[in-house]
Design an enzyme around this catalytic site. Structure first.
Site, PDB file in Angstrom:
ATOM      1  N   SER A 143      46.049  40.851  41.078  1.00  0.00           N
ATOM      2  CA  SER A 143      44.655  40.473  41.340  1.00  0.00           C
ATOM      3  C   SER A 143      44.465  38.969  41.258  1.00  0.00           C
ATOM      4  CB  SER A 143      43.742  41.063  40.258  1.00  0.00           C
ATOM      5  OG  SER A 143      43.761  42.436  40.270  1.00  0.00           O
ATOM      6  N   HIS A 166      47.133  42.789  48.392  1.00  0.00           N
ATOM      7  CA  HIS A 166      46.082  43.015  47.398  1.00  0.00           C
ATOM      8  C   HIS A 166      45.106  44.080  47.888  1.00  0.00           C
ATOM      9  CE1 HIS A 166      42.525  41.463  44.855  1.00  0.00           C
ATOM     10  NE2 HIS A 166      43.248  42.293  44.162  1.00  0.00           N
ATOM     11  N   GLU A 178      44.084  42.270  51.248  1.00  0.00           N
ATOM     12  CA  GLU A 178      44.395  40.847  51.437  1.00  0.00           C
ATOM     13  C   GLU A 178      45.921  40.699  51.508  1.00  0.00           C
ATOM     14  OE1 GLU A 178      40.679  38.638  49.181  1.00  0.00           O
ATOM     15  OE2 GLU A 178      42.287  39.432  47.960  1.00  0.00           O
ATOM     16  N   ASN A 216      38.374  38.130  44.902  1.00  0.00           N
ATOM     17  CA  ASN A 216      38.227  37.953  43.448  1.00  0.00           C
ATOM     18  C   ASN A 216      37.742  36.559  43.065  1.00  0.00           C
ATOM     19  OD1 ASN A 216      38.846  40.545  42.885  1.00  0.00           O
ATOM     20  ND2 ASN A 216      40.940  40.168  42.222  1.00  0.00           N
TER      21      ASN A 216
HETATM   22  N1  CAA Z   1      38.985  58.698  46.737  1.00  0.00           N
HETATM   23  C1  CAA Z   1      38.525  59.123  47.933  1.00  0.00           C
HETATM   24  N2  CAA Z   1      37.264  58.923  48.334  1.00  0.00           N
HETATM   25  C2  CAA Z   1      36.424  58.327  47.490  1.00  0.00           C
HETATM   26  C3  CAA Z   1      36.837  57.864  46.223  1.00  0.00           C
HETATM   27  C4  CAA Z   1      38.166  58.080  45.855  1.00  0.00           C
HETATM   28  N3  CAA Z   1      38.669  57.661  44.681  1.00  0.00           N
HETATM   29  N4  CAA Z   1      35.776  57.281  45.608  1.00  0.00           N
HETATM   30  C5  CAA Z   1      34.741  57.385  46.451  1.00  0.00           C
HETATM   31  N5  CAA Z   1      35.117  58.011  47.576  1.00  0.00           N
HETATM   32  C6  CAA Z   1      34.301  58.298  48.749  1.00  0.00           C
HETATM   33  C7  CAA Z   1      33.418  59.519  48.598  1.00  0.00           C
HETATM   34  O1  CAA Z   1      34.095  60.699  48.968  1.00  0.00           O
HETATM   35  C8  CAA Z   1      32.269  59.210  49.553  1.00  0.00           C
HETATM   36  O2  CAA Z   1      32.636  59.413  50.875  1.00  0.00           O
HETATM   37  P1  CAA Z   1      31.528  59.685  52.036  1.00  0.00           P
HETATM   38  O3  CAA Z   1      30.498  58.598  51.941  1.00  0.00           O
HETATM   39  O4  CAA Z   1      32.314  59.624  53.303  1.00  0.00           O
HETATM   40  O5  CAA Z   1      30.961  61.029  51.704  1.00  0.00           O
HETATM   41  C9  CAA Z   1      32.126  57.706  49.412  1.00  0.00           C
HETATM   42  O6  CAA Z   1      33.371  57.228  48.885  1.00  0.00           O
HETATM   43  C10 CAA Z   1      31.023  57.368  48.445  1.00  0.00           C
HETATM   44  O7  CAA Z   1      31.303  57.991  47.199  1.00  0.00           O
HETATM   45  P2  CAA Z   1      30.219  58.615  46.227  1.00  0.00           P
HETATM   46  O8  CAA Z   1      29.079  59.153  47.039  1.00  0.00           O
HETATM   47  O9  CAA Z   1      30.867  59.511  45.252  1.00  0.00           O
HETATM   48  O10 CAA Z   1      29.780  57.400  45.341  1.00  0.00           O
HETATM   49  P3  CAA Z   1      29.232  56.017  45.770  1.00  0.00           P
HETATM   50  O11 CAA Z   1      28.353  56.095  46.954  1.00  0.00           O
HETATM   51  O12 CAA Z   1      28.709  55.457  44.503  1.00  0.00           O
HETATM   52  O13 CAA Z   1      30.539  55.206  46.190  1.00  0.00           O
HETATM   53  C11 CAA Z   1      32.238  53.658  45.699  1.00  0.00           C
HETATM   54  C12 CAA Z   1      31.606  54.997  45.342  1.00  0.00           C
HETATM   55  C13 CAA Z   1      32.929  53.763  47.067  1.00  0.00           C
HETATM   56  C14 CAA Z   1      33.261  53.385  44.623  1.00  0.00           C
HETATM   57  C15 CAA Z   1      31.106  52.586  45.784  1.00  0.00           C
HETATM   58  O14 CAA Z   1      30.326  52.643  44.627  1.00  0.00           O
HETATM   59  C16 CAA Z   1      31.639  51.184  45.955  1.00  0.00           C
HETATM   60  O15 CAA Z   1      31.999  50.770  47.049  1.00  0.00           O
HETATM   61  N6  CAA Z   1      31.671  50.440  44.828  1.00  0.00           N
HETATM   62  C17 CAA Z   1      32.163  49.068  44.806  1.00  0.00           C
HETATM   63  C18 CAA Z   1      33.653  49.094  44.707  1.00  0.00           C
HETATM   64  C19 CAA Z   1      34.215  47.711  44.729  1.00  0.00           C
HETATM   65  O16 CAA Z   1      33.550  46.695  44.791  1.00  0.00           O
HETATM   66  N7  CAA Z   1      35.553  47.674  44.654  1.00  0.00           N
HETATM   67  C20 CAA Z   1      36.295  46.434  44.562  1.00  0.00           C
HETATM   68  C21 CAA Z   1      36.601  46.150  43.110  1.00  0.00           C
HETATM   69  S1  CAA Z   1      37.443  44.632  42.903  1.00  0.00           S
HETATM   70  C22 CAA Z   1      39.046  45.003  43.214  1.00  0.00           C
HETATM   71  O17 CAA Z   1      39.423  46.110  43.453  1.00  0.00           O
HETATM   72  C23 CAA Z   1      39.983  43.841  43.225  1.00  0.00           C
HETATM   73  C24 CAA Z   1      40.591  43.470  41.934  1.00  0.00           C
HETATM   74  O18 CAA Z   1      41.690  42.857  41.983  1.00  0.00           O
HETATM   75  C25 CAA Z   1      39.963  43.693  40.625  1.00  0.00           C
HETATM   76  P1  NAD Z   2      46.538  50.598  35.259  1.00  0.00           P
HETATM   77  O1  NAD Z   2      46.491  50.184  33.840  1.00  0.00           O
HETATM   78  O2  NAD Z   2      45.653  51.683  35.745  1.00  0.00           O
HETATM   79  O3  NAD Z   2      48.035  51.009  35.669  1.00  0.00           O
HETATM   80  C1  NAD Z   2      49.192  50.254  35.402  1.00  0.00           C
HETATM   81  C2  NAD Z   2      50.375  51.230  35.416  1.00  0.00           C
HETATM   82  O4  NAD Z   2      51.593  50.471  35.402  1.00  0.00           O
HETATM   83  C3  NAD Z   2      50.406  52.151  34.182  1.00  0.00           C
HETATM   84  O5  NAD Z   2      50.528  53.503  34.621  1.00  0.00           O
HETATM   85  C4  NAD Z   2      51.656  51.694  33.429  1.00  0.00           C
HETATM   86  O6  NAD Z   2      52.310  52.737  32.731  1.00  0.00           O
HETATM   87  C5  NAD Z   2      52.510  51.173  34.588  1.00  0.00           C
HETATM   88  N1  NAD Z   2      53.590  50.257  34.169  1.00  0.00           N
HETATM   89  C6  NAD Z   2      53.541  49.257  33.255  1.00  0.00           C
HETATM   90  N2  NAD Z   2      54.757  48.649  33.185  1.00  0.00           N
HETATM   91  C7  NAD Z   2      55.565  49.277  34.079  1.00  0.00           C
HETATM   92  C8  NAD Z   2      56.925  49.119  34.479  1.00  0.00           C
HETATM   93  N3  NAD Z   2      57.688  48.186  33.930  1.00  0.00           N
HETATM   94  N4  NAD Z   2      57.435  49.938  35.429  1.00  0.00           N
HETATM   95  C9  NAD Z   2      56.660  50.903  35.994  1.00  0.00           C
HETATM   96  N5  NAD Z   2      55.360  51.103  35.668  1.00  0.00           N
HETATM   97  C10 NAD Z   2      54.827  50.307  34.724  1.00  0.00           C
HETATM   98  O7  NAD Z   2      46.282  49.246  36.088  1.00  0.00           O
HETATM   99  P2  NAD Z   2      45.675  49.084  37.571  1.00  0.00           P
HETATM  100  O8  NAD Z   2      44.200  48.962  37.489  1.00  0.00           O
HETATM  101  O9  NAD Z   2      46.294  50.105  38.460  1.00  0.00           O
HETATM  102  O10 NAD Z   2      46.225  47.626  37.939  1.00  0.00           O
HETATM  103  C11 NAD Z   2      47.558  47.435  38.346  1.00  0.00           C
HETATM  104  C12 NAD Z   2      47.676  46.109  39.062  1.00  0.00           C
HETATM  105  O11 NAD Z   2      46.789  46.090  40.200  1.00  0.00           O
HETATM  106  C13 NAD Z   2      47.321  44.873  38.213  1.00  0.00           C
HETATM  107  O12 NAD Z   2      48.146  43.805  38.613  1.00  0.00           O
HETATM  108  C14 NAD Z   2      45.879  44.632  38.612  1.00  0.00           C
HETATM  109  O13 NAD Z   2      45.487  43.294  38.417  1.00  0.00           O
HETATM  110  C15 NAD Z   2      45.929  44.958  40.097  1.00  0.00           C
HETATM  111  N6  NAD Z   2      44.648  45.352  40.688  1.00  0.00           N
HETATM  112  C16 NAD Z   2      43.749  46.062  39.962  1.00  0.00           C
HETATM  113  C17 NAD Z   2      42.542  46.426  40.552  1.00  0.00           C
HETATM  114  C18 NAD Z   2      41.534  47.241  39.812  1.00  0.00           C
HETATM  115  O14 NAD Z   2      40.379  47.334  40.254  1.00  0.00           O
HETATM  116  N7  NAD Z   2      41.874  47.864  38.704  1.00  0.00           N
HETATM  117  C19 NAD Z   2      42.270  46.077  41.886  1.00  0.00           C
HETATM  118  C20 NAD Z   2      43.236  45.353  42.612  1.00  0.00           C
HETATM  119  C21 NAD Z   2      44.415  44.981  41.993  1.00  0.00           C
END
Ligand code: CAA
Ligand code: NAD
Length: 312
Positions: A143, A166, A178, A216
């Site tokens: 991330s 990503h 990404e 991010n």
């Molecule tokens: N698997 C399959 N489908 C899923 C799902 C999953 N895990 N989660 C949600 N869905 C689908 C549902 O089936 C539903 O589909 P339809 O609209 O076609 O019926 C749709 O997504 C909407 O789901 P819900 O009605 O249950 O719930 P919602 O409307 O609240 O949506 C959500 C859920 C898609 C998660 C929505 O809330 C959302 O887009 N949230 C923001 C998520 C976001 O910003 N993600 C990025 C996080 S940052 C990141 O990932 C990067 C990082 O490195 C940290």
């Molecule tokens: P998580 O904690 O759900 O899962 C991590 C998994 O990695 C665990 O099951 C752990 O047992 C496994 N693991 C740790 N060390 C290991 C090894 N040496 N060999 C094999 N498996 C090992 O974490 P997550 O949310 O899936 O995040 C994983 C990566 O994806 C991180 O780099 C995170 O920054 C990135 N990411 C996270 C998100 C998010 O929304 N959570 C979104 C995009 C990217």
């Protein structure tokens, strides 16, 4: 050692093909790894999903089954048999393994999705890059960590095949990936990675290897400012979430999103950038917050642990 391995790559490796890239090994079966495995399997790629123990793999399989059932219900609303077949077919393309070395020996693409920790990721790639085929694409789902830094201990030949892929959470639902290019990656690897992303039905956005890439870099300041707003007593988490959903049209409020991403992951990201992010070091936007520190310290990591800003 480095020179001889470079020679080996120069003379023996043939160019990777799209059919090779259909053999995908995903390291880490958490929220992200299981999602990446699932979307590749849904498009009939042969996937091996690796984790450190069977319990983690079973948890990952549970995530996939639950999500596949949701997808199947939408695809075949009135047909329970077709729903089951769809789920079984996708799961049939996924092999679970605790043996990372064996699982990469025939891979065209290795995607790492383990904990957001530089050393852990480097250790995995140092070992697996030697065991994967000489032309396999090596990818990290980090991330926040610089792609070049994760790849730094590898040989030049391996670094040319190293890229950021990503994905976003929840992977089956979020359409973007990404594709992060370091200065050393070769153009063919970028092109192949873009083709892979399209092959699994996602939309690629290619970007440079900078902290946070695109999404991010914009999302983390928003999350941290939300936590500071809560700490300053302006409003409750629930009211801030309601405000952003109804006033700005976001699908989740910032606290729902923090819990969804994982508070440990958020803390790893901001701490890393605050301490040494290129161009971000010391930036107050990424200074940790007392509330976030306390929750992580208590093991309240969000949805995945059952408790975060909210209870689940
Ligand atoms: N698997 C399959 N489908 C899923 C799902 C999953 N895990 N989660 C949600 N869905 C689908 C549902 O089936 C539903 O589909 P339809 O609209 O076609 O019926 C749709 O997504 C909407 O789901 P819900 O009605 O249950 O719930 P919602 O409307 O609240 O949506 C959500 C859920 C898609 C998660 C929505 O809330 C959302 O887009 N949230 C923001 C998520 C976001 O910003 N993600 C990025 C996080 S940052 C990141 O990932 C990067 C990082 O490195 C940290
Ligand atoms: P998580 O904690 O759900 O899962 C991590 C998994 O990695 C665990 O099951 C752990 O047992 C496994 N693991 C740790 N060390 C290991 C090894 N040496 N060999 C094999 N498996 C090992 O974490 P997550 O949310 O899936 O995040 C994983 C990566 O994806 C991180 O780099 C995170 O920054 C990135 N990411 C996270 C998100 C998010 O929304 N959570 C979104 C995009 C990217």
């Amino acid at each position: 050692m480095k020179i001889s391995s470079l020679r080996k790559h120069a003379f023996t490796s043939s160019a990777i093909t799209q059919s090779d890239i259909r053999r995908v090994t995903v390291i880490g079966s958490g929220q992200m790894g299981s999602g990446i495995a699932q979307v590749a399997a849904m498009k009939q790629h042969e996937v091996t999903l690796v984790d450190v123990n069977q319990e983690a793999l079973e948890r990952g399989k549970g995530y996939m089954s639950k999500s596949l059932k949701r997808v199947a219900k939408k695809k075949f609303p009135e047909d329970a048999k077709a729903q089951n077949q769809f789920v079984e077919k996708a799961l049939g393309h996924v092999t679970l393994s605790t043996n990372a070395s064996k699982s990469v020996s025939n891979a065209g693409l290795v995607v790492e999705a383990v904990v957001e920790n530089l050393k852990a990721k480097q250790n995995i790639f140092v070992k697996l890059a030697m065991e994967a085929p000489d032309n396999a694409i090596l990818a990290s789902n980090t991330s926040s960590l610089p792609i070049a830094k994760i790849a730094a201990p590898l040989t030049l030949s391996q670094r040319k095949r190293f890229i950021g892929l990503h994905f976003f959470n929840p992977v089956p639902q979020m359409k973007l990936v990404e594709v992060v290019r370091s200065d050393e990656v070769d153009q063919k690897t970028v092109d192949d990675a873009v083709a892979f992303v399209k092959s699994i039905g996602k939309t690629p956005a290619v970007c440079k290897d900078t902290p946070g890439f695109i999404v991010n870099r914009l999302l983390l300041p928003y999350m941290m400012e939300s936590i500071r707003l809560l700490e300053s007593g302006v409003a409750s988490a629930r009211d801030i979430d309601t405000a952003m959903k109804l006033g700005a049209g976001y699908p989740m409020g910032p606290f729902e999103l923090c819990d969804y991403v994982g508070l440990d992951t958020i803390k790893f990201i901001v701490d890393g950038w605050y301490k040494e992010g290129a161009g971000l070091k010391g930036n107050k936007l990424f200074e940790s917050s007392k509330k976030l520190d306390e929750l992580v310290q208590a093991g309240s990591l969000g949805v995945k642990s059952g408790k975060g800003f909210y209870d689940y």
